[in-house]
Design a protein around this motif. Sequence first.
Motif, short mmCIF file in Angstrom:
data_model
loop_
_atom_site.label_atom_id
_atom_site.label_comp_id
_atom_site.label_asym_id
_atom_site.label_seq_id
_atom_site.Cartn_x
_atom_site.Cartn_y
_atom_site.Cartn_z
N ASP A 30 0.69 -1.25 0.04
CA ASP A 30 -0.16 -0.10 -0.03
C ASP A 30 0.69 1.32 -0.11
O ASP A 30 0.66 2.19 -0.58
N ASN B 296 2.25 2.27 -3.71
CA ASN B 296 1.02 2.22 -4.41
C ASN B 296 0.38 3.28 -4.42
O ASN B 296 -0.27 4.07 -5.33
N PHE B 297 0.10 3.68 -3.04
CA PHE B 297 -0.93 4.93 -2.66
C PHE B 297 -0.08 5.82 -1.57
O PHE B 297 -0.12 6.94 -2.06
N PHE C 214 -1.80 9.59 -1.79
CA PHE C 214 -3.24 9.32 -1.67
C PHE C 214 -3.14 8.74 -0.03
O PHE C 214 -2.97 7.74 0.34
N ARG D 59 -8.50 6.41 -4.74
CA ARG D 59 -8.33 5.05 -4.66
C ARG D 59 -9.41 4.35 -5.19
O ARG D 59 -9.02 3.28 -5.64
N GLN E 272 -9.16 3.20 -9.00
CA GLN E 272 -8.20 2.05 -9.18
C GLN E 272 -8.59 0.78 -8.29
O GLN E 272 -7.68 0.04 -7.92
N SER F 26 -9.12 -2.44 -6.68
CA SER F 26 -7.98 -3.27 -6.96
C SER F 26 -8.07 -4.60 -6.31
O SER F 26 -8.80 -4.99 -5.62
N THR G 182 -1.63 -1.01 -9.16
CA THR G 182 -2.60 -0.55 -10.00
C THR G 182 -1.95 0.40 -11.04
O THR G 182 -2.81 0.71 -11.93
#
Length: 340
Positions: free
Chosen positions: A137, A140-141, A146, A153, A156, A158, A169
Amino acid sequence: MRQKLESIRNDALKEISVASDLSQVNDIRVKFLGKKGELTNVLRGMGALSADERPVIGQLANEVRESIEREIEQKMSVLREAEKLAQLSRETIDVTLPGRPFQIGKRHPLTVVLDEIKEIFLGLGFEIAETPEVEVDYYNFEALNFPADHPARDMQDSFYISPGVLLRTHTSGTQPRVMEKRAPYIPLKVIGPGRVYRRDDDATHSPMFHQIEGFIIDKNISFSDLKGTLLVVVRQMFGEDRQIRLRPSFFPFTEPSAEVDVSCIMCNGAGCRVCSNTGWLEILGAGMIHPNVLKMSGYDPEEVTGFAFGLGVERVAMLKYGIDDLRLLFDNDKRFLAQF
Ligand code: PHE
């Protein structure tokens, strides 16, 4: 009953010994051992026996069954062997026939496009970084600005492997992953190609697709550097007469952000079916790297700036080759693949 069992054994063994092909042997198996076969029939009468007799007869019945089965097995392997020999003597091989040509494979159209794009960026002085497809996480975010529960989020939505671990993603995690290793090194010029995953599935979306992330960090990088770089890349990819257009957009990790369109390859901007009569085709998202993203991964946003973009590889392949259904790229149909 004992007699009956013995005579079943004798009959069966006799029939097996004279059987001359596999289907006959099979018929014998059914006749004696099948659900309605003779041995089964006899066993049904066991209930009428006395308690002393039952185990004795039971054991005999088992012996009979086993000897019939053994005999059938043996006969079958003899018959199979004979059949093989007969076949070999029928067939002759012409050793003078020429060999069959090998079909030589070729690169998948996506690989061709990926290699071409990598070549273009290597020519511009970028280095290539590969980062994990199963991502946490944080990269990716979180490190891309994010926050948890941010509505961006949802776009995407996921595939999670476990809480906090997902199939990435997008390739944007390449930014924090490379930055935190290399900060405060400048100029940092990186592309990160690879597979990404989203819950999407139709003629223009696949749950797995490819992106190429790209970013630069240096002193005085401006939005015009972004636009200039993208124009050079698009022209090398699609031809010198292409134009690009930037439309304002939103990504949590870039500010300002833009969607980037290229003038339609089919109609040259006049408007056609492929570009839905707009004259433009969207191929990437881009923007200036958000100061929070720089800061979280070890760069000082007062000292340096950067731009980033994410390019859809399938999109590029579809436009370059005029492919109208993205799923063709993943069907592995040789008639399709042989055309590239
Ligand atoms: N990661 C974004 C997406 O997948 C694209 C993007 C990359 C946008 C880099 C801005 C900068 O939609």
